[in-house]
Design a protein around this motif. Structure first.
Motif, mmCIF file in Angstrom:
data_model
loop_
_atom_site.group_PDB
_atom_site.id
_atom_site.type_symbol
_atom_site.label_atom_id
_atom_site.label_comp_id
_atom_site.label_asym_id
_atom_site.label_seq_id
_atom_site.Cartn_x
_atom_site.Cartn_y
_atom_site.Cartn_z
ATOM 1 N N ARG A 134 0.848 -1.198 0.000
ATOM 2 C CA ARG A 134 0.000 0.000 0.000
ATOM 3 C C ARG A 134 0.884 1.249 0.000
ATOM 4 N NH1 ARG A 134 1.284 2.012 4.149
ATOM 5 N NH2 ARG A 134 0.127 3.858 3.500
ATOM 6 N N GLY A 143 3.297 5.139 -3.857
ATOM 7 C CA GLY A 143 4.632 4.879 -4.423
ATOM 8 C C GLY A 143 4.955 3.393 -4.454
ATOM 9 N N SER A 174 2.831 8.065 4.522
ATOM 10 C CA SER A 174 3.376 8.405 3.208
ATOM 11 C C SER A 174 4.887 8.320 3.247
ATOM 12 C CB SER A 174 2.949 9.824 2.816
ATOM 13 O OG SER A 174 3.859 10.353 1.880
ATOM 14 N N HIS A 175 5.448 7.487 2.361
ATOM 15 C CA HIS A 175 6.907 7.342 2.318
ATOM 16 C C HIS A 175 7.559 8.629 1.849
ATOM 17 C CE1 HIS A 175 5.195 3.288 2.204
ATOM 18 N NE2 HIS A 175 6.209 3.012 3.007
ATOM 19 N N GLN A 230 -3.110 3.460 9.436
ATOM 20 C CA GLN A 230 -1.756 3.540 8.899
ATOM 21 C C GLN A 230 -0.878 4.488 9.715
ATOM 22 O OE1 GLN A 230 -4.573 3.796 7.134
ATOM 23 N NE2 GLN A 230 -4.374 3.068 5.050
ATOM 24 N N ASN A 272 -5.721 12.425 -1.392
ATOM 25 C CA ASN A 272 -4.923 11.661 -0.429
ATOM 26 C C ASN A 272 -5.875 11.038 0.597
ATOM 27 O OD1 ASN A 272 -2.225 10.869 0.493
ATOM 28 N ND2 ASN A 272 -2.605 12.184 2.253
ATOM 29 N N LYS A 273 -5.317 10.288 1.520
ATOM 30 C CA LYS A 273 -6.116 9.530 2.504
ATOM 31 C C LYS A 273 -7.272 10.358 3.086
ATOM 32 C CE LYS A 273 -5.712 6.100 3.406
ATOM 33 N NZ LYS A 273 -6.568 5.109 2.682
HETATM 34 C C1 RUB Z 1 -1.964 5.805 1.538
HETATM 35 C C2 RUB Z 1 -1.965 7.288 1.430
HETATM 36 C C3 RUB Z 1 -0.622 7.939 1.287
HETATM 37 C C4 RUB Z 1 -0.309 8.113 -0.199
HETATM 38 C C5 RUB Z 1 1.132 8.535 -0.429
HETATM 39 O O1 RUB Z 1 -3.251 5.237 1.385
HETATM 40 O O2 RUB Z 1 -2.979 7.938 1.356
HETATM 41 O O3 RUB Z 1 -0.626 9.208 1.892
HETATM 42 O O4 RUB Z 1 -0.530 6.894 -0.881
HETATM 43 O O5 RUB Z 1 1.984 7.532 0.047
HETATM 44 P P1 RUB Z 1 -3.405 3.634 1.461
HETATM 45 P P2 RUB Z 1 3.490 7.372 -0.527
HETATM 46 O O6 RUB Z 1 -2.838 3.196 2.770
HETATM 47 O O7 RUB Z 1 -4.883 3.426 1.344
HETATM 48 O O8 RUB Z 1 -2.650 3.044 0.284
HETATM 49 O O9 RUB Z 1 4.154 8.698 -0.276
HETATM 50 O O10 RUB Z 1 4.074 6.254 0.297
HETATM 51 O O11 RUB Z 1 3.405 7.045 -1.966
#
Ligand code: RUB
Length: 307
Positions: A17, A20, A126-127, A155, A203-204
């Protein structure tokens, strides 16, 4: 096909999840499928690659990084099977390599905006946002983080654990405490599942309430997003679909099954309008949301969208 199905299932069930990670896993799946694909003709090769691409794209609808990754990875121009296979392998590897570098660049660029003593609020996991926060800490900035729980999948706990491993002090709050704590915050940093051509962020679920509260309190609202999170098809006004997940993520169905006037809704993402966003930290630099169109046009290419 079995490996593709396994990856698709992991994305669907959220074992993989975050926009990225989803993108990288999909690029790997396309590459590995193309590597092992045994076909009799170019027509069959094209049909099978198209089928697998569409299958992967259908696993989660909102994160635009997924179709972008699949389309960039599955691109080929040769009419020869072996050459086309090679092109896909190279394109997928390039995408994965660029995705890793993008996270590093975002961390480097965004961390310069963090001041010593900053209290940062974040949402979900978010990574890209974490790359900024951990880089700032590694650079010696004395920071702390307020992380929302991010119901229903929580999360926020992943975020707390990640930051704790770095030794960064954190405070975990429920999502509804965002406005209550905004007075203590210097900056809000969140990730992105998609950025539309008009600079709006997807976003979330709950991200828009952080943005509203930050706007009201005149606190800076920063988005961390790789360029492959920008949505080409929004240029022509196509909407970004908001994923609605199973209601048993929110409530035990047995609790409400005997009630006849109740409906439960579980949207996984929401929209934050561009006017609540101060800056988007991307791998090509910091941009105002109004520049989203330029990023799509000059750094993603029109051919990615259904234009
Ligand atoms: C995850 C979410 C994250 C973005 C960005 O939602 O909303 O903020 O996907 O993440 P879920 P990143 O848990 O439903 O996938 O920066 O890691 O791409």
């Amino acid at each position: 096909m079995q490996k593709v199905q396994e990856t698709a299932e992991k994305i669907r069930t959220m074992e993989i999840r975050g926009a990225g990670r989803i993108a990288k896993a999909a690029a790997e799946a396309v590459r590995d499928y193309a590597t092992g694909l045994d076909v009799a003709s170019m027509e069959e090769f094209s049909a099978r690659i198209r089928e697998v691409s569409n299958f992967l794209i259908s696993t989660r609808p909102t994160a635009v990084s997924l179709p972008n990754a699949v389309k960039l990875s599955s691109k080929y121009s040769s009419a020869n099977v072996e050459e086309a296979r090679q092109e896909i392998i190279e394109n997928a590897n390039l995408f994965i390599e660029r995705a890793d570098k993008a996270l590093e660049k975002i961390g480097k660029i965004g961390s310069r905006r963090i001041q010593d003593g900053d209290v940062i609020m974040t949402h979900c996991n978010s990574h890209a946002a974490l790359s900024i926060i951990t880089k700032a800490f590694e650079n010696g900035k004395d920071i702390s983080v307020i992380s929302t729980e991010s119901r229903p999948r929580c999360q926020g706990l992943l975020t707390i654990r990640h930051l704790n491993d770095f030794g960064i002090p954190t405070t975990l709050i429920v999502d509804s405490a965002v406005r209550y704590y905004m007075k203590d915050v210097d900056k809000v940093i969140v990730g992105a599942d998609a950025i539309a051509a008009n600079g709006a962020l997807v976003n979330k679920i709950g991200t828009s309430q952080l943005a509203l509260a930050a706007h009201e309190a005149r606190k800076s609202f920063m988005v961390a997003a790789e360029t492959f999170k920008f949505s080409p098809s929004t240029i022509v006004g196509n909407p970004i679909e908001i994923e609605e997940r199973a209601v048993d993520e929110i409530v035990d169905l047995a609790v409400i099954s005997e009630l006849s006037h109740v409906q439960v809704r579980n949207p996984a993402f929401d929209f934050t309008p561009a006017e609540y966003i101060d800056m988007i930290v991307t791998d090509i630099g910091i941009i105002p949301p109004a520049m989203a169109y330029t990023v799509i046009k000059e750094h993603l290419g029109w051919e990615l969208g259904e234009i």
